[in-house]
Enzyme design. Sequence first.
Site: not given
Ligand code: NAD
Length: 333
Positions: A159, A187
């Site tokens: 952000d 966030h």
């Molecule tokens: P994605 O779906 O591509 O990958 C997520 C991965 O997490 C998958 O491989 C899934 O199998 C794995 N996973 C699920 N449960 C799990 C567990 N208990 N232990 C370990 N791994 C597990 O998603 P992404 O695009 O990589 O995003 C990941 C997260 O980050 C999402 O929650 C998204 O909303 C968040 N995000 C946060 C920000 C921020 O600025 N804070 C920015 C972008 C995305």
Amino acid sequence: MAEPLRVLVTGAAGQIAYSLLYSVARGDVFGKDQPIILVLLDIAPMMEVLNGVVMELMDCSLPLLAQVIPSCDEKEAFKDVDVAMLVGAMPRREGMERKDLLAANVKIFKSQGQAIDKVAKKNIKVVVVGNPANTNAYICKKYAPSIPPQNFTALTRLDQNRAQAQVAARLGVPNSAVRNCVIWGNHSSTQYPDLTYAVVNIKGEEVKAREAIKDDNWVKNEFVKTVQQRGAAVIKARKLSSAMSAAKAIVDHVHDWWFGVPEGNMVSMAVPSDGSYGIEEGLIYSFPVRTKPDHTYEIIKDLPIDDFSREKMDITMKELVDEKNMAMAACQD
Ligand code: NAD
């Protein structure tokens, strides 16, 4: 060469990790002299995909990468970890409410907090990325009482970077000319991106960003809304949440926590509130912080807060209190 650092990335088979792992493994976060052991945690059905990622990391033939350990077992993965980047979660899809996400995700972070408490290094540093990031970090901290609370943080650097890029684009200056944009709170779309303390270097001279922009209406309305809604705009366009920019922000967050930032600079991190600025103690709230070279940070105190900011800071605090209450209830189920 230093002893290798043990760095855990969860959600390691996902899209953010795919951008993040290469940066960590080649030294962008901990420096070019620091060997790394990468521990990669994902869920059991993703192990085949994860093995592909492990093969690719091997094929990068990186000098700093001492070992790569894939796992779907939390207790094994968190063992002796120095730094944990908790990316894994159920991602938000278009139209999905944060409430639905919350219930599904806090249980993951309860269980990971318990694993950290039992087997990680006691000075482990944690950044939570998986959404709802602040509240997941709150739960993780709560279930790891043997770890100093300030070692649990959540990512709002994306952000901050978005805010900085909006200001740079508006003024037609490089991104590097803008500093000290602040993100307060959650966030989420209630976050408050604040330019009160931001400065910009224009032709060698440092001036207040708001004076350079000369448009308070833009600063208070369009700018705030654009940054608040940027994640949703990316999802709408890409049908997937931000990944490349999220990975870059994780690198920035942990790099600055590890090495510190120069005097006079502030960065935004969601950290446990110490009651500063009237924010409920213990909430994981994004503040302007000063990071130091000994891997610590302090919340920057006593910045002037006007009525406009106060109102926005309280709105996002209220959302975090509500999320915390829902999360605590979900953890009892
Ligand atoms: P994605 O779906 O591509 O990958 C997520 C991965 O997490 C998958 O491989 C899934 O199998 C794995 N996973 C699920 N449960 C799990 C567990 N208990 N232990 C370990 N791994 C597990 O998603 P992404 O695009 O990589 O995003 C990941 C997260 O980050 C999402 O929650 C998204 O909303 C968040 N995000 C946060 C920000 C921020 O600025 N804070 C920015 C972008 C995305």
